[in-house]
Write a protein that holds these residues in place. Sequence first.
Motif, PDB file in Angstrom:
ATOM      1  N   MET A 212       2.908  68.288  50.026  1.00  0.00           N
ATOM      2  CA  MET A 212       3.289  67.100  50.785  1.00  0.00           C
ATOM      3  C   MET A 212       2.121  66.627  51.627  1.00  0.00           C
ATOM      4  O   MET A 212       1.097  67.293  51.714  1.00  0.00           O
ATOM      5  N   GLY A 213       2.301  65.463  52.243  1.00  0.00           N
ATOM      6  CA  GLY A 213       1.231  64.952  53.099  1.00  0.00           C
ATOM      7  C   GLY A 213       1.178  63.454  53.030  1.00  0.00           C
ATOM      8  O   GLY A 213       1.743  62.851  52.101  1.00  0.00           O
ATOM      9  N   PRO A 214       0.506  62.809  53.995  1.00  0.00           N
ATOM     10  CA  PRO A 214       0.453  61.348  54.029  1.00  0.00           C
ATOM     11  C   PRO A 214      -0.298  60.774  52.831  1.00  0.00           C
ATOM     12  O   PRO A 214      -1.042  61.480  52.160  1.00  0.00           O
ATOM     13  N   SER A 215      -0.084  59.511  52.624  1.00  0.00           N
ATOM     14  CA  SER A 215      -0.740  58.823  51.513  1.00  0.00           C
ATOM     15  C   SER A 215      -2.259  58.892  51.680  1.00  0.00           C
ATOM     16  O   SER A 215      -2.772  58.722  52.784  1.00  0.00           O
ATOM     17  N   GLY A 216      -2.961  59.176  50.595  1.00  0.00           N
ATOM     18  CA  GLY A 216      -4.421  59.228  50.648  1.00  0.00           C
ATOM     19  C   GLY A 216      -4.966  60.548  51.154  1.00  0.00           C
ATOM     20  O   GLY A 216      -6.172  60.681  51.341  1.00  0.00           O
ATOM     21  N   SER A 217      -4.108  61.550  51.319  1.00  0.00           N
ATOM     22  CA  SER A 217      -4.585  62.820  51.863  1.00  0.00           C
ATOM     23  C   SER A 217      -5.181  63.722  50.781  1.00  0.00           C
ATOM     24  O   SER A 217      -5.703  64.788  51.099  1.00  0.00           O
ATOM     25  N   GLY A 218      -5.099  63.324  49.517  1.00  0.00           N
ATOM     26  CA  GLY A 218      -5.763  64.092  48.451  1.00  0.00           C
ATOM     27  C   GLY A 218      -4.822  64.906  47.583  1.00  0.00           C
ATOM     28  O   GLY A 218      -5.282  65.702  46.763  1.00  0.00           O
ATOM     29  N   LYS A 219      -3.524  64.681  47.695  1.00  0.00           N
ATOM     30  CA  LYS A 219      -2.557  65.474  46.919  1.00  0.00           C
ATOM     31  C   LYS A 219      -2.745  65.293  45.412  1.00  0.00           C
ATOM     32  O   LYS A 219      -2.830  66.273  44.659  1.00  0.00           O
ATOM     33  N   SER A 220      -2.826  64.030  45.001  1.00  0.00           N
ATOM     34  CA  SER A 220      -2.939  63.774  43.556  1.00  0.00           C
ATOM     35  C   SER A 220      -4.266  64.289  43.018  1.00  0.00           C
ATOM     36  O   SER A 220      -4.333  64.823  41.900  1.00  0.00           O
ATOM     37  N   THR A 221      -5.322  64.101  43.799  1.00  0.00           N
ATOM     38  CA  THR A 221      -6.632  64.584  43.383  1.00  0.00           C
ATOM     39  C   THR A 221      -6.594  66.101  43.189  1.00  0.00           C
ATOM     40  O   THR A 221      -7.080  66.624  42.180  1.00  0.00           O
ATOM     41  N   PHE A 222      -5.981  66.789  44.138  1.00  0.00           N
ATOM     42  CA  PHE A 222      -5.849  68.244  44.050  1.00  0.00           C
ATOM     43  C   PHE A 222      -5.097  68.643  42.780  1.00  0.00           C
ATOM     44  O   PHE A 222      -5.516  69.528  42.037  1.00  0.00           O
ATOM     45  N   LEU A 223      -3.984  67.939  42.525  1.00  0.00           N
ATOM     46  CA  LEU A 223      -3.166  68.267  41.357  1.00  0.00           C
ATOM     47  C   LEU A 223      -3.931  68.034  40.055  1.00  0.00           C
ATOM     48  O   LEU A 223      -3.833  68.839  39.128  1.00  0.00           O
TER      49      LEU A 223
ATOM     50  N   ARG B  22       7.564  77.343  48.265  1.00  0.00           N
ATOM     51  CA  ARG B  22       6.495  77.148  49.248  1.00  0.00           C
ATOM     52  C   ARG B  22       6.252  75.666  49.387  1.00  0.00           C
ATOM     53  O   ARG B  22       6.272  74.940  48.401  1.00  0.00           O
ATOM     54  N   VAL B  23       5.957  75.208  50.595  1.00  0.00           N
ATOM     55  CA  VAL B  23       5.556  73.822  50.792  1.00  0.00           C
ATOM     56  C   VAL B  23       4.212  73.849  51.502  1.00  0.00           C
ATOM     57  O   VAL B  23       4.080  74.502  52.545  1.00  0.00           O
ATOM     58  N   ILE B  24       3.200  73.167  50.913  1.00  0.00           N
ATOM     59  CA  ILE B  24       1.921  73.079  51.611  1.00  0.00           C
ATOM     60  C   ILE B  24       1.682  71.641  52.010  1.00  0.00           C
ATOM     61  O   ILE B  24       2.046  70.708  51.284  1.00  0.00           O
ATOM     62  N   TYR B  25       1.081  71.460  53.193  1.00  0.00           N
ATOM     63  CA  TYR B  25       0.877  70.128  53.753  1.00  0.00           C
ATOM     64  C   TYR B  25      -0.598  69.776  53.733  1.00  0.00           C
ATOM     65  O   TYR B  25      -1.439  70.561  54.167  1.00  0.00           O
ATOM     66  N   PHE B  26      -0.902  68.585  53.195  1.00  0.00           N
ATOM     67  CA  PHE B  26      -2.278  68.084  53.123  1.00  0.00           C
ATOM     68  C   PHE B  26      -2.507  67.049  54.215  1.00  0.00           C
ATOM     69  O   PHE B  26      -1.608  66.289  54.561  1.00  0.00           O
ATOM     70  N   ARG B  27      -3.742  67.027  54.764  1.00  0.00           N
ATOM     71  CA  ARG B  27      -4.160  65.936  55.622  1.00  0.00           C
ATOM     72  C   ARG B  27      -5.671  65.817  55.488  1.00  0.00           C
ATOM     73  O   ARG B  27      -6.381  66.821  55.587  1.00  0.00           O
ATOM     74  N   ASP B  28      -6.152  64.618  55.217  1.00  0.00           N
ATOM     75  CA  ASP B  28      -7.594  64.365  55.086  1.00  0.00           C
ATOM     76  C   ASP B  28      -8.307  65.360  54.174  1.00  0.00           C
ATOM     77  O   ASP B  28      -9.382  65.862  54.491  1.00  0.00           O
TER      78      ASP B  28
END
Lengths: 228, 401
Positions: free
Chosen positions: A37-48, A209-215
């Motif tokens: 999870m995490g705000p838009s643009g925090s890199g979630k899709s890139t990570f995936l 598990r839930v991990i949170y992304f930011r920046d």
Amino acid sequence: MISVSGLTKVFGSGDAAVHALRGVDLEISEGDFVAVMGPSGSGKSTFLSILGCLERPSAGEYYLDGRDVNSLEDDELADLRNRKLGFVFQSFNLLPRHNVLRNVEMPLIYAGVPGDERRKRAQELLEQVGLGHRLTHKPAELSGGEQQRVAIARALANNPLVIFADEPTGNLDSKSSLEIMELFQKMHRAGRTIVMVTHEPDIAAYARRVIYFRDGKIVREEAKDELR
Amino acid sequence: MNFADLIQIVWENLRAHRMRAVLTTIGIAIGIAGVIAVVAVGQGGQAVIISEIEKMGSSLYFDISPDYMRGETADSNTFSIEDPTIIKELSPAVDKMAAITLGPMVDVRLPNSDKNTIMASLYGTHPDLIHVLNLSIEKGRFITDLDVTSHSRVVVIDAGLAEDLFPKEDPLGKKIFVQDTPLTVVGVLEKAPSSMLDAFSVRMVYTPITQAQDMLNTRVINQLCGTAVSEEALPQAISDSIKILESRHSSVSKSYMGTTLEEQLEMVGKVTSILTTVIGAVAGIALLVGGVGVMNIMLVAVTERTREIGLLKALGARRRDIMQQFLGEAVALCLLGGLIGMIVGIGGAFAIALAAHWPPLISVWTVLLAIGFSVIIGLFFGLYPASRAASLSPAEALRHL
Ligand SMILES: Nc1ncnc2c1ncn2[C@@H]1O[C@H](COP(=O)(O)OP(=O)(O)OP(=O)(O)O)[C@@H](O)[C@H]1O
Ligand SMILES: [Mg+2]
């Protein structure tokens, strides 16, 4: 089974450089169900997409099932995606010109599974997601929820180790979302490893598990002991 | 991916864009049809003309005409009736020789009938012509030396004319009018093996050269034709003939040229193959335009389907699989166009040939070449888009909208 450390990703260069990931460390063991999870643009899709070998990192280490992913050639990555990984996307990404059966057959074709066996397997998978009666329909003739179920059947075609899902319910109403999450839960119970990006807390609630992304960094992690 | 799977997937993809596929196919088909038709008609025409010339005589044949390369034309001083005899006497290389005064279009009819006039070509000539042109007599006789010296009012007609004028009777001894001059038929030629000239209904009559000159009211001899004693003697025969003519007609200082059958064949071959090449090139350009059309379609398909390519890669498609699929689509379009073009081209060649009275020469090679070429167009023009499609990273391709 998944182990990354110091993962960074930079798009572009110079003044225009975008740092999508700024050093990510994570371990995911077999059978785990991880929500990102995490705000838009925090890199979630890139990570995936880096975990899914759809993209190479700018720096950092990545071991998948004991193999050093960075050292693999393009064709080896293709094989890896084909046999070990499955993908579910927000916008379904079915092949519009081919019928439902053929869509599910695609990964089996690339794996070199012979015709009869392939059709049998694709049909079984579609029956498992409740679409045994829509084999010859084109994707455009199905509802969003049905299309996503086809995508799940396709992701499971080669019996992969890990399923990567980027906002799989993002385009669906709450009833279809529920049906899709039930399928994810079934996969998880069957022992499959799942990494799923989502914006919705009640979807993330299905994960262990839930991990949170930011920046571009992991800022927080929650673990649940109980399955819902 | 095995071949059967590839074919199925290519087919499903093309079927989804039927109109686009059909239009592209038409482009290729027109090009291929053009090439096949032009080459077939050209080669057929060439073969007909060559066989026509070959019928004229043997490899010993040659003729002497005014040097038209230098703008000379035949007038009454160019040749004389005695020339063939003198040349035969003086040159050991010359075997037979005859002069020809040509009446390209004369009226032939039966006495007392103004209707049923038949157009024919009149050859006023010497007895040797029958040997020089490899003609044979079916009935009666050919022209004799006596006929020539005595301006005999006799005529030898060809088999076609004999049938036209005397369907039920024996023509020998009958009178016919040529340019309103009554002549007695003394011989009928054997029917030549079927020839393009039959189709055009060109009839021939042969008279003593002296009589022809009287009828046509001219002293002009158009050319001399003859045979050499052997193939080796052919150049000698020609140069002797020209030397003798030049000295005999030195007062009017004419120049002459000699041609052998070989040279005539070569020239016809050259002219028709240049024609075929030129028209073929035009058709080839059409083919190229069709090819660019295929490339355009493939580029559109690649751009349009970038996302799909990303997806296929995510599902495990290797570079080779993507290349195969897109090249497969391009080759399928071209091959289909090639097959349709082949059918239309062969049909067209037959239609043209039927109208022009000559056999279309469709060689297996032309067809194989056209089909092979269309596959190569597909590969060539499909390669760039396919390679562009295959080299994208899956994540990049998937981001495409
Ligand atoms: N191909 C690219 N080129 C340049 N910048 C990119 C590219 N892809 C992603 N980015 C940037 O990287 C950052 C992270 O993007 P990413 O798509 O991973 O975010 P996200 O967390 O998935 O956001 P969302 O929740 O909106 O999907 C963003 O600032 C984005 O603009
Ligand atoms: Mg995202």
